[in-house]
Design an enzyme around this catalytic site. Structure first.
Site, PDB file in Angstrom:
ATOM      1  N   SER A  80      -1.799   5.722   1.190  1.00 40.07           N
ATOM      2  CA  SER A  80      -2.973   4.846   1.262  1.00 40.07           C
ATOM      3  C   SER A  80      -3.010   4.193   2.632  1.00 40.07           C
ATOM      4  O   SER A  80      -1.996   4.082   3.314  1.00 40.07           O
ATOM      5  CB  SER A  80      -2.913   3.790   0.158  1.00 40.07           C
ATOM      6  OG  SER A  80      -2.913   4.396  -1.111  1.00 40.07           O
TER       7      SER A  80
ATOM      8  N   LEU B  22       0.893  -1.157   0.000  1.00 39.18           N
ATOM      9  CA  LEU B  22       0.000   0.000   0.000  1.00 39.18           C
ATOM     10  C   LEU B  22       0.928   1.202   0.000  1.00 39.18           C
ATOM     11  O   LEU B  22       1.890   1.245   0.771  1.00 39.18           O
ATOM     12  CB  LEU B  22      -0.885   0.036   1.252  1.00 39.18           C
ATOM     13  CG  LEU B  22      -2.107  -0.861   1.286  1.00 39.18           C
ATOM     14  CD1 LEU B  22      -2.773  -0.780   2.665  1.00 39.18           C
ATOM     15  CD2 LEU B  22      -3.100  -0.476   0.215  1.00 39.18           C
ATOM     16  N   ASP B  23       0.662   2.168  -0.852  1.00 35.43           N
ATOM     17  CA  ASP B  23       1.485   3.370  -0.894  1.00 35.43           C
ATOM     18  C   ASP B  23       1.420   4.093   0.446  1.00 35.43           C
ATOM     19  O   ASP B  23       0.465   3.918   1.214  1.00 35.43           O
ATOM     20  CB  ASP B  23       0.992   4.307  -1.997  1.00 35.43           C
ATOM     21  CG  ASP B  23       1.100   3.661  -3.369  1.00 35.43           C
ATOM     22  OD1 ASP B  23       2.135   3.047  -3.644  1.00 35.43           O
ATOM     23  OD2 ASP B  23       0.135   3.782  -4.135  1.00 35.43           O
ATOM     24  N   ALA B  24       2.400   4.931   0.706  1.00 37.30           N
ATOM     25  CA  ALA B  24       2.442   5.671   1.970  1.00 37.30           C
ATOM     26  C   ALA B  24       1.178   6.501   2.171  1.00 37.30           C
ATOM     27  O   ALA B  24       0.707   6.655   3.302  1.00 37.30           O
ATOM     28  CB  ALA B  24       3.674   6.567   2.016  1.00 37.30           C
TER      29      ALA B  24
END
Length: 192
Positions: free
Chosen positions: A45, A41-43
Site C-alpha cells: 500500500s 500501511l502494508d508494504a
C-alpha cells in the site's frame, strides 16, 4: 514532532527489516531520529503515513473510540454494482468481524496519482475501476479484505487523508517527508 511521509509501494511501515523480506524499510528514508509510525500501511500500500515521537499522540490517533477518519483510493478488479458498494458501506464480515460502516463511492476516472513502481499488472480482459473510501477504523489489511469480501480484489491502495490532512496539500512525492506545522497537526487530529 509530527512527520508526514508519502510511503512508496514496497516499503514496510517499520525501521527494522524482517528476516528474508524483499521489502525496504523506513530506515532508508533519513527520517528524524526517535520517530515511529502511527498505525501502518502494508508494504503493498502507498500514501500518507504519520510518524511521531509523542506517545500520547499515537494513543489519541489510534483510539478506536475516537473514530479518526482515513481516506483511501482503491483500484479494484471489475466494476462493483451499486448493491456491492452498499454492502461495503454497511460493513462486511471479514475474519469473523463485521467492519464499521464506511463511506464509499465509485470514481468516474482514475485519480491523479503518480505511477506506481512497479506498475499494477494490466489484464486486457478484466476491467478495473477506482473507489474512494473513508474508514474510521484500521484493522490489518482492512480495505483489501473488504473489497475482496464483495468480490472486487484491490489492485492498488493509496491512503490520501488522515483526519483533514490531505496528501495532495502536502505536496510530497513518494519517498518524501516533512515535519508538520501547527495547522497541519490540527488537521491530522493532533491537538496542541
Amino acid at each position: 514532532m509530527l512527520v508526514a511521509f508519502n510511503k512508496p509501494y514496497g516499503v514496510l511501515s517499520q525501521f527494522t527489516p524482517e528476516p528474508g523480506s524483499r521489502w525496504r524499510t523506513l530506515a532508508g528514508f533519513a527520517l528524524p531520529p526517535q520517530v515511529y509510525p502511527i498505525g501502518r500501511l502494508d508494504a503493498d500500500s502507498e500514501g500518507l503515513l504519520l510518524l511521531t515521537d509523542e506517545a500520547a499522540l499515537v494513543e489519541r490517533l489510534l483510539d478506536p473510540k475516537r473514530g479518526h477518519p482515513r481516506g483511501y483510493f482503491a483500484q479494484v478488479e471489475r466494476i462493483p454494482a451499486a448493491d456491492a458498494l452498499a454492502r461495503l458501506a454497511d460493513g462486511v464480515v471479514i475474519g469473523g468481524y463485521k467492519t464499521l460502516p464506511c463511506r464509499v463511492r465509485r470514481l468516474a476516472a482514475a485519480p491523479p496519482l503518480p505511477p506506481r513502481d512497479p506498475p499494477v499488472r494490466y489484464r486486457k480482459n478484466v476491467s478495473d475501476c477506482w473507489l474512494a473510501l473513508e474508514l474510521t477504523e484500521g484493522k490489518n489489511r482492512q480495505v483489501r479484505r473488504m473489497t475482496a469480501a464483495i468480490g472486487h480484489p484491490t489492485l492498488r491502495l493509496v491512503r490520501m487523508r488522515i483526519g483533514r490532512l490531505e496528501l495532495p496539500a502536502l505536496a510530497l512525492k513518494p519517498g518524501d517527508w516533512r515535519k508538520l506545522d501547527e495547522a497541519e497537526r490540527q488537521a491530522a487530529g493532533a491537538r496542541g
